[in-house]
Design a protein around this motif. Structure first.
Motif, short mmCIF file in Angstrom:
data_model
loop_
_atom_site.label_atom_id
_atom_site.label_comp_id
_atom_site.label_asym_id
_atom_site.label_seq_id
_atom_site.Cartn_x
_atom_site.Cartn_y
_atom_site.Cartn_z
N THR A 433 -6.51 12.43 5.18
CA THR A 433 -6.17 11.23 5.94
C THR A 433 -5.24 10.34 5.14
O THR A 433 -5.48 10.10 3.94
CB THR A 433 -7.42 10.43 6.33
OG1 THR A 433 -8.29 11.26 7.11
CG2 THR A 433 -7.05 9.19 7.13
N ILE A 434 -4.19 9.87 5.81
CA ILE A 434 -3.30 8.85 5.23
C ILE A 434 -3.39 7.62 6.11
O ILE A 434 -3.23 7.69 7.33
CB ILE A 434 -1.84 9.35 5.16
CG1 ILE A 434 -1.71 10.51 4.18
CG2 ILE A 434 -0.91 8.22 4.74
CD1 ILE A 434 -0.32 11.09 4.10
N ASP A 435 -3.67 6.48 5.49
CA ASP A 435 -3.74 5.21 6.21
C ASP A 435 -2.48 4.40 5.91
O ASP A 435 -2.15 4.16 4.74
CB ASP A 435 -4.97 4.41 5.78
CG ASP A 435 -6.24 4.95 6.41
OD1 ASP A 435 -6.37 4.85 7.63
OD2 ASP A 435 -7.09 5.47 5.67
N LEU A 436 -1.79 3.99 6.96
CA LEU A 436 -0.60 3.15 6.85
C LEU A 436 -0.89 1.86 7.60
O LEU A 436 -1.18 1.88 8.79
CB LEU A 436 0.61 3.87 7.45
CG LEU A 436 1.92 3.08 7.55
CD1 LEU A 436 2.39 2.65 6.17
CD2 LEU A 436 2.99 3.92 8.25
N SER A 437 -0.81 0.73 6.89
CA SER A 437 -1.16 -0.55 7.52
C SER A 437 -0.21 -1.64 7.07
O SER A 437 0.44 -1.54 6.03
CB SER A 437 -2.60 -0.94 7.17
OG SER A 437 -2.73 -1.17 5.78
N ALA A 438 -0.15 -2.69 7.88
CA ALA A 438 0.66 -3.87 7.56
C ALA A 438 -0.12 -5.10 7.94
O ALA A 438 -0.83 -5.11 8.95
CB ALA A 438 1.99 -3.82 8.29
N ALA A 439 0.00 -6.16 7.13
CA ALA A 439 -0.71 -7.40 7.41
C ALA A 439 -0.08 -8.54 6.63
O ALA A 439 0.62 -8.32 5.62
CB ALA A 439 -2.19 -7.27 7.05
N HIS A 440 -0.30 -9.76 7.11
CA HIS A 440 0.08 -10.96 6.38
C HIS A 440 -1.12 -11.37 5.53
O HIS A 440 -2.19 -11.66 6.04
CB HIS A 440 0.46 -12.09 7.33
CG HIS A 440 1.73 -11.85 8.07
ND1 HIS A 440 2.97 -11.86 7.45
CD2 HIS A 440 1.97 -11.58 9.37
CE1 HIS A 440 3.91 -11.62 8.35
NE2 HIS A 440 3.33 -11.44 9.53
N VAL A 441 -0.94 -11.41 4.21
CA VAL A 441 -2.02 -11.77 3.30
C VAL A 441 -1.48 -12.77 2.29
O VAL A 441 -0.54 -12.47 1.55
CB VAL A 441 -2.59 -10.55 2.56
CG1 VAL A 441 -3.67 -10.98 1.57
CG2 VAL A 441 -3.16 -9.54 3.55
N GLY A 442 -2.06 -13.96 2.29
CA GLY A 442 -1.71 -14.94 1.28
C GLY A 442 -0.24 -15.27 1.21
O GLY A 442 0.32 -15.40 0.13
#
Length: 702
Positions: A433-442
């Motif tokens: 499994t490869i997890d690709l994610s994006a988010a606004h953090v800090g």
């Protein structure tokens, strides 16, 4: 002037617009074709792919890109038969369409760069498409005399009469009748009659309205469906009538002769598909009226708008500061409307900045196909799981993300994930499994790629680095420092160079590209369990809500999104791990202290945290650090000015802004501060922090 009466500058502008639209169309096409490899597309999806191909073909024909037109014509015909159910959506057809999409993209690129893709480029794909078109056609079934007559008039040489009456607002929809006439002429011999009866006197003429209508006599072997295709995208802005005249003695003999005295009305021949489209037009028009409209704007104009609004925000902050000082000195009430002006300015800035923001979905959509192709080549089973595709980032950042993401995904597939047999032997599922994610953090955009593979083999990495002379043989490196070696120039663990990896430039290129954006990469690896890569990219072109803090005679900005709380610790809460590391205990956690006064050598600052404040901030991955400041000045919306354009990167600083008093304040980079070491040893006086007798767990980012 060009042959159609447009100036050279106008023609070039149209050409630029065409390729801009092509790039958007191809990106959308990639999404749908990738979906097609996973599951069959519904009618809406097939129609979207067909419209994409048709739009490119129509524009390419207007500019004379013959290779592009020829290939797209067959590509479009295949999609049309898939829409009609004549060709099934099998895996083989899906793969052929994906390859066709690649050929289409390269032909567009070649046309844009005024070069040839090669005489045989795409010939193998085109041959397979044409073979499929020939074998996939269903025999025509004639179920009635009327159907037989329809089949007769839809083939063979004949004369077609087409009447085209545009709506008055045709030109407002950017439709050019001349292009339609050119495409119609490609079907056969064309005679044109122009009706100018609706043309008003010159003094009453509106240049934005359409007054002409046309009657065309087309001698061709085409069917009515071919003619309908020419007018497919203007049937809601024009009245179109198509009828076929008797063209030969054979046709006259087969035509039904009406009884004497019967008045014969001309019959319009329309395919069932077109009739359905016509009937759906009223509903479609209502939907279009309710749909959001858009406008294409040159990116440079948006940049100037962003900069201008940024200066407006700074000016408004200066004005507010001056009014506040004036009010305090003269004991006057605040000027009415000042707060409203501040709110309107803030809203204006947010609206303008939102113009540049786009979801990362356009980049993420390319990755499933990359995973599918590489896993097939390497004989690995891989599942790609994506999240946060709708996270919005600046357009300029999106354009720079494709290459780093591609390199990191390839690295995870080739070096991180094991083969099915190796995974089973290690007690893991066959499928990695490869997890690709994006988010606004800090205040940062964090894009993460993680896998559940074997992790980094640190012994092998260190041995290769020593062998290549990257580190000295007697070097003593921590696990984190060994992991960082994969970013060294020329480093590679591949034993041979392949088309997938082994050239020693992949991860080095990744770091260089991210650093050029003002960002950086964090790597975390656990042998046997996998590796995680975090790309942290600062919001260099975004609005930032910041907390102004004072450290001595300096002012700094902390992103509000990173702040958890602020407090003044008691002496009993302070601990010292060694001469350089200080921690504060709060609610059972020991959190490392970052002393800004020592880190940046600030004069007249409070060195003792118990006499100042500790601002508790979060970093990516859930860690925390405590930043010592003298006092909190207040919250303010700021305009970020990048330092990278005029200075070398400053550790711990992500940018700068101009305060209301006209002074420059530096914006702190929380992620970098978490990884920076103290530059000044802690004091050893009796009032200093207590030593720690037993080991403690420090909650901070590694």
């Amino acid at each position: 002037m060009s042959n159609d009466g447009t100036s050279g500058s106008d023609f070039e502008r149209f050409r630029i617009t065409f390729f801009e639209e092509c790039n958007e169309i191809l990106a959308d096409l990639e999404v749908h074709l990738t979906q097609l490899q996973e599951e069959a597309l519904d009618n809406e999806g097939l129609n979207a792919v067909f419209r994409a191909a048709h739009s490119i073909k129509a524009g390419a024909g207007a500019f004379g890109f013959t290779d592009l037109v020829n290939f797209t014509h067959s590509f479009e015909a295949l999609l049309d038969k898939m829409r009609d159910g004549e060709i099934d959506q099998t895996p083989q057809v899906a793969d052929l369409l994906v390859r066709g999409g690649d050929v289409l993209a390269e032909l567009v690129s070649a046309a844009q760069e005024n070069r040839s893709a090669g005489p045989d480029f795409g010939a193998d794909v085109l041959e397979q498409v044409n073979d499929l078109l020939g074998s996939g056609q269903k025999p025509t079934e004639v179920s009635s005399d009327a159907d037989a007559q329809q089949a007769t008039v839809s083939s063979g040489m004949g004369i077609w009469t087409i009447r085209l009456t545009p709506n008055a607002d045709l030109f407002k929809n950017a439709t050019e009748p001349l292009l339609l006439i050119r495409e119609l002429r490609e079907l056969g011999s064309l005679k044109i009659q122009c009706d100018r009866s609706q043309l008003p006197p010159l003094r009453k003429l509106d240049p934005e309205l359409a007054y002409f209508s046309w009657t065309f006599d087309l001698e061709s072997e085409c069917s009515s469906a071919d003619i309908e295709e020419v007018f497919e995208f203007v049937d809601d802005t024009c009245e179109i009538a198509i009828e076929r005249a008797v063209s030969s003695e054979e046709d006259a003999e087969t035509a039904e002769v009406p009884p004497e005295g019967t008045e014969v009305q001309p019959e319009v021949s329309l395919p069932a598909k077109s009739v359905a489209a016509k009937e759906a037009a009223p509903a479609g028009n209502k939907a279009k009226a309710a749909a959001a409209s858009s406008i294409r704007v040159e990116l440079g104009r948006i940049d100037r708008l962003v900069n201008t609004v940024g200066e407006l925000v700074i000016t408004q902050a200066m004005l507010a500061q001056e009014l506040a000082d004036l009010t305090a000195d003269n004991e006057r009430q605040p000027i009415a409307g000042q707060e409203q002006l501040a709110n309107l300015t803030r809203e204006l800035q947010e609206c303008v900045m939102a113009i540049r923001m786009q979801p990362v979905k356009s980049v993420f959509a390319r990755m499933p196909r990359l995973v599918r192709d590489l896993s097939g080549k390497l004989g690995k089973k891989i599942y790609l799981r994506m999240s946060g595709e709708h996270t919005e980032v600046d357009k300029t950042i999106i354009e720079e993300l494709a290459d780093p993401l591609t390199h990191m995904i390839r690295n995870s597939i080739d070096h991180g994930l094991e083969t099915p047999d190796e995974r089973v032997a290690a007690g893991k599922p066959e499928e990695g499994t490869i997890d690709l994610s994006a988010a606004h953090v800090g205040g940062n955009i964090v894009i993460s790629i993680s896998d559940d593979g074997a992790g980094i083999n640190r012994e092998r990495v260190l041995a290769i680095a020593i062998d290549k002379g990257i580190v000295l043989p007697d070097a003593h490196l921590t696990d984190q420092e060994i992991d960082e070696l994969i970013f060294a120039p020329g480093f590679s663990t591949a034993e041979e160079v392949t088309d997938i990896s082994g050239r020693g430039v992949g991860m080095d290129v990744v770091r260089r590209n991210i650093v050029s954006l003002g960002g950086r990469i964090q790597i975390q690896s656990q042998p046997g369990h996998g590796t995680r890569l975090n790309m942290l990219i600062p919001l260099t072109l975004a609005v930032l809500d910041g907390m102004i803090v004072a450290v001595g005679n300096q002012r700094y900005i902390l992103p509000i999104t990173s702040i958890v709380e602020s407090f003044r610790p008691s002496p009993s809460q302070m601990r010292r791990l060694d001469d350089w590391t200080q921690v504060v205990q709060i609610r059972g956690e020991f959190i490392r202290i970052v002393r800004l006064c020592d880190l940046f050598n600030v004069e007249n600052a409070t060195h003792d945290p118990t006499q100042g404040l500790v601002v508790l901030t979060e970093v990516a991955g859930g860690g925390k650090i405590g930043i010592t400041v003298d006092e909190l000045i207040g919250q303010q919306q700021i305009v970020i000015k990048s330092l990278n354009d005029n200075f070398d990167p400053v550790p711990g600083i992500s940018g700068a802004t101009i305060l209301g008093n006209g002074k420059v304040a530096l914006i702190l980079d929380i992620e970098q501060l978490a990884g920076m070491k103290a530059t000044v040893p802690l004091p050893h006086d009796g009032d200093g922090p207590k030593e720690v007798d037993t080991p403690v767990a420090i909650v901070a980012a590694e």
